[in-house]
Design a protein around this motif. Structure first.
Motif, mmCIF file in Angstrom:
data_model
loop_
_atom_site.group_PDB
_atom_site.id
_atom_site.type_symbol
_atom_site.label_atom_id
_atom_site.label_comp_id
_atom_site.label_asym_id
_atom_site.label_seq_id
_atom_site.Cartn_x
_atom_site.Cartn_y
_atom_site.Cartn_z
ATOM 1 N N ILE A 48 3.041 4.378 11.582
ATOM 2 C CA ILE A 48 3.732 3.608 12.616
ATOM 3 C C ILE A 48 4.445 2.414 12.011
ATOM 4 C CG2 ILE A 48 3.404 2.162 14.663
ATOM 5 C CD1 ILE A 48 1.121 4.052 15.461
ATOM 6 N N LEU A 49 3.757 1.676 11.152
ATOM 7 C CA LEU A 49 4.367 0.499 10.544
ATOM 8 C C LEU A 49 5.604 0.888 9.742
ATOM 9 C CD1 LEU A 49 4.117 -2.548 10.207
ATOM 10 C CD2 LEU A 49 2.680 -2.150 8.195
ATOM 11 N N SER A 50 5.514 1.959 8.991
ATOM 12 C CA SER A 50 6.653 2.423 8.203
ATOM 13 C C SER A 50 7.814 2.820 9.106
ATOM 14 C CB SER A 50 6.238 3.616 7.337
ATOM 15 O OG SER A 50 7.352 4.151 6.652
ATOM 16 N N SER A 51 7.521 3.523 10.181
ATOM 17 C CA SER A 51 8.575 4.010 11.077
ATOM 18 C C SER A 51 9.279 2.877 11.803
ATOM 19 C CB SER A 51 7.989 4.997 12.083
ATOM 20 O OG SER A 51 7.546 6.173 11.435
ATOM 21 N N VAL A 52 8.524 1.905 12.296
ATOM 22 C CA VAL A 52 9.174 0.815 13.032
ATOM 23 C C VAL A 52 10.014 -0.045 12.093
ATOM 24 C CG1 VAL A 52 7.403 0.796 14.831
ATOM 25 C CG2 VAL A 52 7.208 -0.791 12.915
ATOM 26 N N ARG A 53 9.581 -0.177 10.855
ATOM 27 C CA ARG A 53 10.396 -0.928 9.895
ATOM 28 C C ARG A 53 11.716 -0.194 9.644
ATOM 29 N NH1 ARG A 53 7.448 -5.117 8.092
ATOM 30 N NH2 ARG A 53 5.266 -4.910 7.457
ATOM 31 N N LYS A 54 11.656 1.131 9.541
ATOM 32 C CA LYS A 54 12.862 1.910 9.267
ATOM 33 C C LYS A 54 13.883 1.801 10.394
ATOM 34 C CE LYS A 54 10.750 5.357 6.241
ATOM 35 N NZ LYS A 54 10.317 6.787 6.106
ATOM 36 N N VAL A 55 13.410 1.791 11.637
ATOM 37 C CA VAL A 55 14.348 1.760 12.772
ATOM 38 C C VAL A 55 14.715 0.333 13.177
ATOM 39 C CG1 VAL A 55 13.545 3.982 13.624
ATOM 40 C CG2 VAL A 55 12.532 1.883 14.537
ATOM 41 N N GLY A 56 14.051 -0.655 12.587
ATOM 42 C CA GLY A 56 14.428 -2.035 12.839
ATOM 43 C C GLY A 56 13.709 -2.734 13.965
ATOM 44 N N ILE A 57 12.567 -2.188 14.380
ATOM 45 C CA ILE A 57 11.754 -2.855 15.402
ATOM 46 C C ILE A 57 11.047 -4.051 14.768
ATOM 47 C CG2 ILE A 57 9.640 -2.601 16.784
ATOM 48 C CD1 ILE A 57 10.571 0.213 17.481
ATOM 49 N N GLN A 58 11.036 -5.168 15.479
ATOM 50 C CA GLN A 58 10.403 -6.389 14.980
ATOM 51 C C GLN A 58 8.884 -6.227 14.900
ATOM 52 O OE1 GLN A 58 11.966 -9.544 14.045
ATOM 53 N NE2 GLN A 58 9.899 -9.727 13.197
ATOM 54 N N VAL A 59 8.309 -6.654 13.782
ATOM 55 C CA VAL A 59 6.864 -6.579 13.563
ATOM 56 C C VAL A 59 6.247 -7.957 13.733
ATOM 57 C CG1 VAL A 59 5.030 -6.054 11.898
ATOM 58 C CG2 VAL A 59 7.104 -4.614 11.992
ATOM 59 N N PHE A 60 5.164 -8.000 14.501
ATOM 60 C CA PHE A 60 4.406 -9.236 14.718
ATOM 61 C C PHE A 60 2.970 -9.007 14.257
ATOM 62 C CE2 PHE A 60 7.806 -9.074 17.788
ATOM 63 C CZ PHE A 60 8.298 -10.376 17.863
ATOM 64 N N PHE A 61 2.502 -9.808 13.318
ATOM 65 C CA PHE A 61 1.096 -9.785 12.925
ATOM 66 C C PHE A 61 0.338 -10.700 13.888
ATOM 67 C CE2 PHE A 61 2.853 -7.881 9.284
ATOM 68 C CZ PHE A 61 1.832 -7.307 8.531
ATOM 69 N N VAL A 62 -0.744 -10.170 14.451
ATOM 70 C CA VAL A 62 -1.504 -10.908 15.468
ATOM 71 C C VAL A 62 -2.941 -11.067 14.972
ATOM 72 C CG1 VAL A 62 -2.148 -10.976 17.903
ATOM 73 C CG2 VAL A 62 -0.004 -9.860 17.221
ATOM 74 N N PRO A 63 -3.215 -12.108 14.192
ATOM 75 C CA PRO A 63 -4.511 -12.238 13.522
ATOM 76 C C PRO A 63 -5.566 -13.016 14.311
ATOM 77 C CG PRO A 63 -3.020 -13.906 12.695
ATOM 78 C CD PRO A 63 -2.246 -13.121 13.742
ATOM 79 N N HIS A 64 -6.789 -12.569 14.143
ATOM 80 C CA HIS A 64 -7.940 -13.296 14.687
ATOM 81 C C HIS A 64 -8.192 -14.538 13.839
ATOM 82 C CE1 HIS A 64 -12.103 -14.063 15.941
ATOM 83 N NE2 HIS A 64 -11.853 -13.291 16.973
ATOM 84 N N HIS A 65 -8.824 -15.521 14.459
ATOM 85 C CA HIS A 65 -9.231 -16.732 13.744
ATOM 86 C C HIS A 65 -10.064 -16.373 12.519
ATOM 87 C CE1 HIS A 65 -10.916 -20.688 12.937
ATOM 88 N NE2 HIS A 65 -12.118 -20.169 13.026
ATOM 89 N N ARG A 66 -9.732 -16.979 11.403
ATOM 90 C CA ARG A 66 -10.507 -16.772 10.181
ATOM 91 C C ARG A 66 -11.729 -17.696 10.200
ATOM 92 N NH1 ARG A 66 -5.161 -15.680 8.838
ATOM 93 N NH2 ARG A 66 -4.833 -14.018 7.312
ATOM 94 N N SER A 67 -12.889 -17.093 10.055
ATOM 95 C CA SER A 67 -14.153 -17.807 10.231
ATOM 96 C C SER A 67 -14.356 -18.925 9.209
ATOM 97 C CB SER A 67 -15.327 -16.832 10.128
ATOM 98 O OG SER A 67 -15.293 -15.884 11.167
#
Length: 204
Positions: A48-67
């Protein structure tokens, strides 16, 4: 690109791609391994990540708080789940477990959202603002875990007016029951689409 997921109005939300979840040596890997293996999670996330990058969909990393060791001191209402995460120092700040997996590293142009303290990637973060500023109307939510951060983030997104897609084999949980609840019981009450990776990629 079909009208289902136009690149200018769609965003991919990659939630918590930490080593502690996705690497064999990770603190929470073994708890999710059975479910993750059963849905071929790792390969689906990469596809999925590879495909969305190829078609130009914006990627958002949504991280949990680091302990950190002093998390939740003087908090009035930390949850038992939060306290267990602190005790085990899952996603510990400054450690390998709290780093993004090597196969899921941010690239130029990706947006890294401020860390969420609970389950929702929207609550007390800049996710909604960043999505709006990028013109996103539809969100595809993948990552970990299906019945906690994925569900909470996706449900919150629906409440804010976004079109929500869940990908049931691009996530995992600590039990089959949790996965069933996330996609067969709870998901249909808020998600606009619940797809497999194959179905999603066919629309790209």
């Amino acid at each position: 690109m079909t009208k289902d997921y136009e690149k200018n109005t769609t965003g991919l939300l990659l939630v918590d791609p930490y080593n502690d979840f996705l690497s064999p040596e990770g603190k929470s890997f073994t708890r999710a391994k059975e479910v993750a293996d059963s849905v071929n999670l790792f390969e689906h996330l990469k596809a999925i990540l590879s495909s969305v990058r190829k078609v130009g969909i914006q990627v958002f990393f949504v991280p949990h708080h680091r302990s950190e060791p002093d998390d939740f001191q003087n908090w009035k209402h930390p949850t038992p789940y939060q306290l267990r995460t602190k005790e085990r120092q899952v996603f510990a700040k400054g450690t390998w477990g709290g780093e993004f997996h090597s196969d899921f590293q941010p690239q130029k142009g990706d947006v890294i959202i401020k860390e969420h303290w609970g389950s929702s990637g929207f609550a007390n973060t800049d996710l909604d603002h960043q999505l709006k500023m990028h013109g996103v109307q539809k969100i595809i939510v993948i990552g970990m875990l299906a019945n906690t951060c994925i569900e909470a983030t996706a449900r919150f997104g629906m409440e804010l007016g976004y079109h929500v897609t869940l990908v049931k084999d691009a996530t995992a949980a600590f039990s089959k029951e949790a996965m069933h609840a996330a996609h067969e019981i709870n998901g249909p009450t808020f998600a606009h689409a619940i797809r497999t990776t194959k179905e999603l990629l066919a629309l790209m």
